[in-house]
Design a protein around this motif. Structure first.
Motif, short mmCIF file in Angstrom:
data_model
loop_
_atom_site.label_atom_id
_atom_site.label_comp_id
_atom_site.label_asym_id
_atom_site.label_seq_id
_atom_site.Cartn_x
_atom_site.Cartn_y
_atom_site.Cartn_z
N LYS A 71 0.83 -1.21 0.00
CA LYS A 71 0.00 0.00 0.00
C LYS A 71 0.86 1.26 0.00
CE LYS A 71 -4.16 -1.99 2.02
NZ LYS A 71 -5.24 -1.86 3.03
N TYR A 75 0.79 4.27 -2.70
CA TYR A 75 0.65 5.65 -2.25
C TYR A 75 1.79 6.52 -2.79
CZ TYR A 75 0.09 9.71 0.76
OH TYR A 75 -0.07 11.00 1.21
N GLU A 78 1.12 6.81 -6.78
CA GLU A 78 -0.11 7.45 -7.26
C GLU A 78 -0.32 8.83 -6.65
OE1 GLU A 78 -2.85 3.52 -8.29
OE2 GLU A 78 -3.35 4.76 -6.56
N ARG A 79 0.10 9.03 -5.43
CA ARG A 79 -0.18 10.30 -4.76
C ARG A 79 1.07 11.12 -4.47
NH1 ARG A 79 -5.02 8.64 -0.50
NH2 ARG A 79 -6.13 7.21 -1.90
N GLN A 107 -0.44 -1.13 -10.73
CA GLN A 107 -0.70 0.12 -10.04
C GLN A 107 0.58 0.92 -9.80
OE1 GLN A 107 -3.42 -2.01 -6.98
NE2 GLN A 107 -4.07 0.12 -6.89
N ILE A 508 -2.56 5.58 4.49
CA ILE A 508 -1.95 4.58 3.60
C ILE A 508 -2.70 3.26 3.69
CG2 ILE A 508 0.13 3.19 3.25
CD1 ILE A 508 1.76 5.68 3.92
N ILE A 511 -5.54 2.68 1.25
CA ILE A 511 -5.27 2.50 -0.18
C ILE A 511 -5.89 1.20 -0.67
CG2 ILE A 511 -3.42 2.00 -1.85
CD1 ILE A 511 -3.49 4.90 -1.19
N ARG A 512 -6.53 1.28 -1.83
CA ARG A 512 -7.18 0.10 -2.41
C ARG A 512 -6.19 -0.63 -3.31
NH1 ARG A 512 -12.67 -0.21 -2.19
NH2 ARG A 512 -12.72 -1.44 -4.10
#
Length: 518
Positions: A71, A75, A78-79, A107, A508, A511-512
């Motif tokens: 996760k 994170y 993506e972020r 991802q 965190i 997160i999916r």
């Protein structure tokens, strides 16, 4: 009844030393990973070498459940818009939980640059063996066999390893004739010219004749050629937002900005709200571009960069109550924000980022009180209506002196100033203040502020990858790291709501992860 003061003070005892030798608090392994994942750069910083950072990450990962590592990798990518750290965490999973690695692969590996980073991390051997293993190799093959031509061409930019190296390592078996020809073209083997996909074929045609429209390939493929002024003008007009930002000085050197039409076009692109959002622009990238522009850069271009900055930080929350922002302007903040890299060290320093974030908060919260500090609070007068760039530059010019994170809090206590939210932006390497008993000096001053302002909250933003803090996380204290626009989201959420003591770790954990493995 138990003596609350005794048991409460035990939690407040400093338990380690920071990199500068000052007394501090150690973060939990999960908190350390979250901090390092959003700020780690694997380059030498003021207090820690790249090797030290890497060793720390590997040691921390051994103490954490693989699911949290996964996760955190998502994170960070993506972020946090990070590149090296997500690839490293994925490589760790490839060694210790290959099923989870497969589940999050798409991802994290969302472009060819990330694919090459992952290959580099695994092949370096830092996470264990140097071979990919069957499943990771298959995941990489799948990416290569599903990417379109544009994605492959973009992935081919860069080396160590190059995409050609990756193809030779994992041996993808293409089913389409165009992909087979493209891989052969990439690695320098014989190929059927007519089978090449259109962009690559157009590039080969342009290389041989240097006539007509430039092919729609990554600009780095074109700038490696000898181009005339008309070709450079096409690059300026057709390039993506990031390509244009990175090439401003190159355009100036080739005389493009002697053409007012080109100036207007480039300025409009830089200030385009949709283009900025699509490019996932980090505010410090704009600051870097602005700092790199010389006197020959047209005023309209510099103005466009300032406009872009205002757009890039539009998600700074409007905060209620008495807001205090404390940017660290001490000597250690003079170091490059992404570390020292031989031949490629950024001109943007930690103090520049601290000043930039402070100016952004002030811009959207004109009632905020800004207290730059080193060993004491520095005197400065800021106008909230001035541009973010202007105010950031004023604060950054104060840089110098030792670090005392307690200084602005002590000033607030002497002035008996009201505080609802205090944002501390620092490298957290406080050493010039004196601890108060078992507490750090900063926590002692914060607890005094809390006596006067029981609802006050403290956010400590660490913009260098260290693993200690001056005040432990609790319901009123949040330690976070990084300098992407996610900082503003976390700041707003923490200010507006009541949260647990591990707010960032909880973020965190939310997160999916994709339900099916790649």
């Amino acid at each position: 009844m138990a003596n609350f003061n005794i048991f409460s003070s035990a939690k407040n005892k400093t338990d380690t030393r920071n990199e500068a030798g000052g007394r501090a608090y150690a973060l939990s392994p999960e908190q350390q990973l979250a901090q390092l994942a959003a700020t780690g750069c694997f380059n030498d910083t003021f207090y820690a070498s790249a090797e030290t950072q890497l060793e720390k990450i590997l040691n921390i990962a051994q103490k954490i459940e693989p699911l949290f590592i996964a996760k955190t990798a998502i994170y960070a990518r993506e972020r946090g818009y990070m590149k090296d750290m997500p690839a490293l965490l994925l490589a760790i999973l490839a060694e210790h939980d290959v099923a989870l690695c497969a589940q999050i692969f798409n991802q994290v590996i969302d472009n060819g640059k990330m694919l090459r980073n992952f290959a580099q991390m695994v092949r370096s051997g830092v996470t264990g063996r140097k071979s990919f293993g069957t499943r990771p190799k298959k995941l990489m093959q799948q990416w290569l066999l599903s990417a379109n031509e544009k994605q492959l061409l973009q992935a081919a930019i860069g080396n160590k390893p190059s995409l050609a190296d990756v193809v030779k390592m994992v041996h993808p078996k293409p089913r389409e004739a165009w992909r087979a020809a493209w891989f052969a073209w990439l690695i320098g083997k014989p190929y059927e010219y007519s089978a090449l996909p259109p962009l690559t074929r157009a590039f080969e045609d342009y290389k041989s004749g240097r006539r007509g429209e430039l092919p729609d390939v990554p600009f780095q493929m074109l700038t490696a050629l000898e181009l005339d002024s008309a070709a450079w003008a096409q690059i300026a007009r057709n390039g993506s937002w990031q390509q244009v930002r990175q090439s401003l000085n190159t355009f100036a050197r080739h005389g493009l900005f002697n053409d007012e039409g080109i100036v207007r076009h480039v300025a409009a692109k830089l200030a385009d709200k949709n283009a900025i959002a699509k490019a996932r622009v980090m505010p410090y990238q704009l600051l870097t571009a602005y700092q790199a522009t010389g006197d020959a850069m047209p005023h309209a271009i510099r103005e466009a960069l300032q406009d872009a900055m205002e757009i890039a930080v539009q998600n700074v929350p409007r905060l209620a109550g008495h807001i205090v922002v404390c940017p660290d302007v001490s000597g250690s903040m003079n170091s490059p924000v992404s570390g020292f890299r031989q031949g490629a060290t950024t001109a943007t320093r930690c103090v520049d980022v601290a000043a930039l974030l402070s100016a952004a908060v002030l811009r959207h919260n004109p009632q905020a009180h800004v207290l730059p500090f080193e060993m004491q609070v520095a005197k400065i007068r800021l106008n909230p209506r001035d541009s973010i760039m202007t105010n950031a530059q004023k604060m950054a010019e104060l840089c110098g002196g030792g670090t005392a994170c307690s200084a602005p809090l002590a000033w607030l206590n002497r002035e008996k100033a009201p505080v609802d939210l205090l944002l501390m932006i620092s490298d957290n390497e406080s050493w010039a203040d004196v601890a108060r008993g078992d507490k750090s000096a900063m926590l002692a001053e914060w607890d005094k502020i809390k006596q006067r302002n029981p609802q006050a909250k403290l956010v400590c933003l660490d913009i260098q990858p260290y693993a200690t803090v001056q005040a432990r996380n609790r319901h009123d204290i949040l330690n976070i790291g990084g300098f992407s626009d996610q900082v503003f989201h976390l700041l707003g959420a923490f200010a507006a709501q009541n949260h647990s003591a591990d707010f960032w770790v909880d973020t965190i954990n939310q997160i999916r992860i994709a339900e099916k493995a790649a």
